[in-house]
Design a protein around this motif. Structure first.
Motif, PDB file in Angstrom:
ATOM      1  N   ASP A   1       0.850  -1.182   0.000  1.00 31.68           N
ATOM      2  CA  ASP A   1       0.000   0.000   0.000  1.00 31.68           C
ATOM      3  C   ASP A   1       0.890   1.237   0.000  1.00 31.68           C
ATOM      4  O   ASP A   1       1.550   1.525   0.991  1.00 31.68           O
ATOM      5  CB  ASP A   1      -0.890  -0.022   1.248  1.00 31.68           C
ATOM      6  N   PRO A   2       0.899   1.998  -1.114  1.00 30.91           N
ATOM      7  CA  PRO A   2       1.812   3.151  -1.172  1.00 30.91           C
ATOM      8  C   PRO A   2       1.540   4.163  -0.064  1.00 30.91           C
ATOM      9  O   PRO A   2       2.421   4.929   0.311  1.00 30.91           O
ATOM     10  CB  PRO A   2       1.566   3.748  -2.551  1.00 30.91           C
ATOM     11  N   MET A   3       0.313   4.156   0.492  1.00 33.25           N
ATOM     12  CA  MET A   3       0.018   5.115   1.551  1.00 33.25           C
ATOM     13  C   MET A   3       0.847   4.824   2.807  1.00 33.25           C
ATOM     14  O   MET A   3       1.013   5.688   3.660  1.00 33.25           O
ATOM     15  CB  MET A   3      -1.479   5.133   1.874  1.00 33.25           C
ATOM     16  N   THR A   4       1.384   3.578   2.918  1.00 33.04           N
ATOM     17  CA  THR A   4       2.237   3.238   4.058  1.00 33.04           C
ATOM     18  C   THR A   4       3.532   4.050   4.014  1.00 33.04           C
ATOM     19  O   THR A   4       4.058   4.445   5.038  1.00 33.04           O
ATOM     20  CB  THR A   4       2.619   1.735   4.007  1.00 33.04           C
ATOM     21  N   SER A   5       4.048   4.258   2.805  1.00 29.02           N
ATOM     22  CA  SER A   5       5.337   4.944   2.727  1.00 29.02           C
ATOM     23  C   SER A   5       5.196   6.434   2.415  1.00 29.02           C
ATOM     24  O   SER A   5       6.115   7.206   2.670  1.00 29.02           O
ATOM     25  CB  SER A   5       6.236   4.269   1.686  1.00 29.02           C
ATOM     26  N   LEU A   6       4.035   6.841   1.858  1.00 31.07           N
ATOM     27  CA  LEU A   6       3.878   8.266   1.532  1.00 31.07           C
ATOM     28  C   LEU A   6       3.257   9.011   2.717  1.00 31.07           C
ATOM     29  O   LEU A   6       2.394   8.478   3.413  1.00 31.07           O
ATOM     30  CB  LEU A   6       2.982   8.430   0.297  1.00 31.07           C
ATOM     31  N   ASN A   7       3.698  10.227   2.914  1.00 31.06           N
ATOM     32  CA  ASN A   7       3.138  11.055   3.980  1.00 31.06           C
ATOM     33  C   ASN A   7       1.943  11.827   3.406  1.00 31.06           C
ATOM     34  O   ASN A   7       2.118  12.620   2.471  1.00 31.06           O
ATOM     35  CB  ASN A   7       4.228  12.002   4.490  1.00 31.06           C
ATOM     36  N   PRO A   8       0.731  11.626   3.957  1.00 28.10           N
ATOM     37  CA  PRO A   8      -0.462  12.240   3.347  1.00 28.10           C
ATOM     38  C   PRO A   8      -0.482  13.762   3.447  1.00 28.10           C
ATOM     39  O   PRO A   8      -1.180  14.415   2.671  1.00 28.10           O
ATOM     40  CB  PRO A   8      -1.631  11.627   4.135  1.00 28.10           C
ATOM     41  N   VAL A   9       0.278  14.342   4.393  1.00 30.34           N
ATOM     42  CA  VAL A   9       0.189  15.798   4.572  1.00 30.34           C
ATOM     43  C   VAL A   9       1.310  16.564   3.862  1.00 30.34           C
ATOM     44  O   VAL A   9       1.392  17.774   3.961  1.00 30.34           O
ATOM     45  CB  VAL A   9       0.127  16.203   6.070  1.00 30.34           C
TER      46      VAL A   9
ATOM     47  N   GLN B   1       8.292  15.383  -0.472  1.00 28.52           N
ATOM     48  CA  GLN B   1       8.777  14.072  -0.035  1.00 28.52           C
ATOM     49  C   GLN B   1       9.977  13.608  -0.860  1.00 28.52           C
ATOM     50  O   GLN B   1      10.957  13.090  -0.331  1.00 28.52           O
ATOM     51  CB  GLN B   1       7.638  13.048  -0.108  1.00 28.52           C
ATOM     52  N   LEU B   2       9.892  13.827  -2.173  1.00 26.31           N
ATOM     53  CA  LEU B   2      11.012  13.424  -3.035  1.00 26.31           C
ATOM     54  C   LEU B   2      12.246  14.289  -2.761  1.00 26.31           C
ATOM     55  O   LEU B   2      13.358  13.786  -2.609  1.00 26.31           O
ATOM     56  CB  LEU B   2      10.604  13.583  -4.498  1.00 26.31           C
TER      57      LEU B   2
ATOM     58  N   PRO C   1       5.214  15.894 -14.861  1.00 28.37           N
ATOM     59  CA  PRO C   1       5.842  15.729 -13.546  1.00 28.37           C
ATOM     60  C   PRO C   1       5.967  17.018 -12.734  1.00 28.37           C
ATOM     61  O   PRO C   1       5.808  16.990 -11.517  1.00 28.37           O
ATOM     62  CB  PRO C   1       7.225  15.140 -13.869  1.00 28.37           C
ATOM     63  N   GLU C   2       6.210  18.160 -13.426  1.00 23.80           N
ATOM     64  CA  GLU C   2       6.371  19.427 -12.687  1.00 23.80           C
ATOM     65  C   GLU C   2       5.108  19.745 -11.870  1.00 23.80           C
ATOM     66  O   GLU C   2       5.190  20.154 -10.717  1.00 23.80           O
ATOM     67  CB  GLU C   2       6.632  20.596 -13.668  1.00 23.80           C
ATOM     68  N   GLN C   3       3.926  19.527 -12.499  1.00 24.29           N
ATOM     69  CA  GLN C   3       2.666  19.800 -11.786  1.00 24.29           C
ATOM     70  C   GLN C   3       2.437  18.784 -10.668  1.00 24.29           C
ATOM     71  O   GLN C   3       1.974  19.120  -9.594  1.00 24.29           O
ATOM     72  CB  GLN C   3       1.461  19.744 -12.739  1.00 24.29           C
ATOM     73  N   ARG C   4       2.802  17.515 -10.943  1.00 33.03           N
ATOM     74  CA  ARG C   4       2.577  16.458  -9.936  1.00 33.03           C
ATOM     75  C   ARG C   4       3.355  16.724  -8.656  1.00 33.03           C
ATOM     76  O   ARG C   4       2.922  16.355  -7.573  1.00 33.03           O
ATOM     77  CB  ARG C   4       3.003  15.090 -10.491  1.00 33.03           C
ATOM     78  N   LEU C   5       4.510  17.370  -8.797  1.00 34.61           N
ATOM     79  CA  LEU C   5       5.328  17.641  -7.607  1.00 34.61           C
ATOM     80  C   LEU C   5       4.565  18.480  -6.580  1.00 34.61           C
ATOM     81  O   LEU C   5       4.810  18.387  -5.384  1.00 34.61           O
ATOM     82  CB  LEU C   5       6.610  18.398  -8.007  1.00 34.61           C
ATOM     83  N   MET C   6       3.606  19.258  -7.071  1.00 31.23           N
ATOM     84  CA  MET C   6       2.878  20.157  -6.148  1.00 31.23           C
ATOM     85  C   MET C   6       1.643  19.477  -5.559  1.00 31.23           C
ATOM     86  O   MET C   6       0.938  20.066  -4.749  1.00 31.23           O
ATOM     87  CB  MET C   6       2.475  21.423  -6.908  1.00 31.23           C
ATOM     88  N   GLN C   7       1.364  18.228  -5.968  1.00 24.39           N
ATOM     89  CA  GLN C   7       0.143  17.571  -5.499  1.00 24.39           C
ATOM     90  C   GLN C   7       0.395  16.720  -4.251  1.00 24.39           C
ATOM     91  O   GLN C   7       1.527  16.337  -3.960  1.00 24.39           O
ATOM     92  CB  GLN C   7      -0.423  16.693  -6.624  1.00 24.39           C
ATOM     93  N   TYR C   8      -0.723  16.393  -3.569  1.00 25.05           N
ATOM     94  CA  TYR C   8      -0.665  15.528  -2.385  1.00 25.05           C
ATOM     95  C   TYR C   8      -1.030  14.100  -2.800  1.00 25.05           C
ATOM     96  O   TYR C   8      -1.737  13.894  -3.801  1.00 25.05           O
ATOM     97  CB  TYR C   8      -1.649  16.037  -1.328  1.00 25.05           C
TER      98      TYR C   8
END
Ligand SMILES: Nc1ncnc2c1ncn2[C@@H]1O[C@H](COP(=O)(O)OP(=O)(O)OP(=O)(O)O)[C@@H](O)[C@H]1O
Ligand code: SF4
Ligand SMILES: [Mg+2]
Length: 331
Positions: free
Chosen positions: A99-107, A113-114, A145-152
């Motif tokens: 589950d990627p949510m285990t390793s990604l920080n939701p906030v 994060q990267l 990718p540039e736009q994705r960097l700003m997303q949660y």
């Protein structure tokens, strides 16, 4: 194996105290993986795959007892200080969970994060880390990718989130990637794309990879070697083509027959294998598979078969009556 050994798991056992008594989750496992090679670890739910990967990463539950050695790149990870381990994880050994949510920080945004990972482990400056982050997202197949960097994380689909988790795992060019059921939580259509992405990046980076799955079909064609686990032990180990050509262990044959249907829910018992794995708090005397094995004979209920070399040095199995040549014929 011609590549130098990168990881060597030697006599590793994991015991967990439970209200029902001691639970042996991993039982005397020996495994080796060479630099740039891929190992599939396959077995039913509860057979100890995740505990084994946690033992390698030194990320076991606090109450767990670990014995044996985990040699990685010349160091015994069991003896490393927490600070040394923290540096090693992420930098040299990375992990992708189911589950990627285990390793990604939701906030935190994906970019944060990267970028933080790159700055912490590779000491890149802010601008260089941002540029590298966008390149990494593009490399794992994320459009714009540039736009994705700003997303949660919640703004992305499950498949895209797993791509981000893979990008973070790959960001520091690890020598070893452990992928623990990386596609089990995803849509069927996305599963193959993610597995192909992992295989492509593994080859491109000459990175070693342990691919953990309950589905023997997933490791076929995607790994160099396969270790089949049952009740905490490795019960058969062989180069992947050799295993599929000539599997010797009745449990592996049963796993092959049980390759999950594409719409099966994760962590469900495998329908083609009757019965359930043994209770790990109640070890049984003979072969752990004997209550379910259609080839079991009297010796199987008395003695525990050990993993031993077959006629080929690189093919090992733990069975008194291995399958001979064609499936269904036992010695
Ligand atoms: N935190 C824990 N405390 C006690 N027992 C645990 C804990 N986590 C797992 N176990 C037990 O350890 C054994 C091995 O579990 P593990 O999670 O490694 O299996 P797995 O092969 O990864 O299964 P799955 O395919 O469902 O992920 C199981 O009997 C499980 O119930
Ligand atoms: S040792 Fe016996 S019970 Fe165990 S897998 Fe082999 S034939 Fe089956
Ligand atoms: Mg697991």
């Amino acid at each position: 194996m011609s590549d130098p050994v990168l990881l060597s798991v030697e006599g590793v056992a994991v015991d967990l105290p439970t209200p029902r008594g001691n639970l042996r989750a991993v039982d005397q496992v020996d495994l080796r993986i060479g630099a740039g090679r891929t190992l599939g670890v396959v077995g039913e739910s509860g057979c100890g795959k995740t505990m084994l990967s946690r033992a390698i990463l030194q990320l076991l539950p606090r109450k767990a007892r670990l014995s044996g050695r985990v040699m990685f790149d010349g160091q015994d990870l069991v003896r490393l200080e927490p600070e040394q381990l923290r540096k090693l994880r992420g930098r040299s050994i990375a992990v992708v969970f189911q589950d990627p949510m285990t390793s990604l920080n939701p906030v935190l945004t994906i970019g944060t994060q990267l970028i933080e990972t790159l700055q912490e482990h590779l000491e890149l400056g802010a601008l260089a880390a941002k540029k590298r982050s966008a390149e990494l997202l593009a490399a794992v197949g994320i459009p714009a990718p540039e736009q994705r960097l700003m997303q949660y994380p919640h703004q992305l689909s499950g498949g895209m989130r797993q791509r981000v988790a893979i990008a973070i795992a790959l960001s520091c060019e690890p020598k070893l990637l452990i992928a623990d059921e990386p596609t089990t939580a995803l849509d069927v259509t996305v599963q193959a794309q993610i597995l192909d992405l992992l295989a492509r990046e593994q080859r491109r980076r000459h990175m070693a990879m342990i691919l953990i799955t309950h589905d023997l079909g997933v490791v076929a064609g995607r790994t160099d070697e396969v270790a089949v686990m049952y009740a905490g032990r490795v019960v058969e180990r062989a180069p992947t083509p050799e295993l599929f050509k000539r599997m010797r262990m009745p449990y592996t044959e049963a796993l092959l027959a049980a390759i999950p249907k594409i719409d099966a829910a994760p962590h469900t018992p495998l329908p083609a294998i009757s019965g359930r794995p043994p209770d790990p708090t109640r070890p049984i005397q003979g072969c752990s598979f004997s209550p379910r094995c259609r080839y079991a004979a009297s010796r199987c209920f008395r003695e525990k078969p050990l993993l031993a070399d077959a006629d080929r040095l690189d093919h090992q199995y733990a069975c008194f009556h291995p399958i001979q040549v064609a499936a269904g014929i036992c010695a």
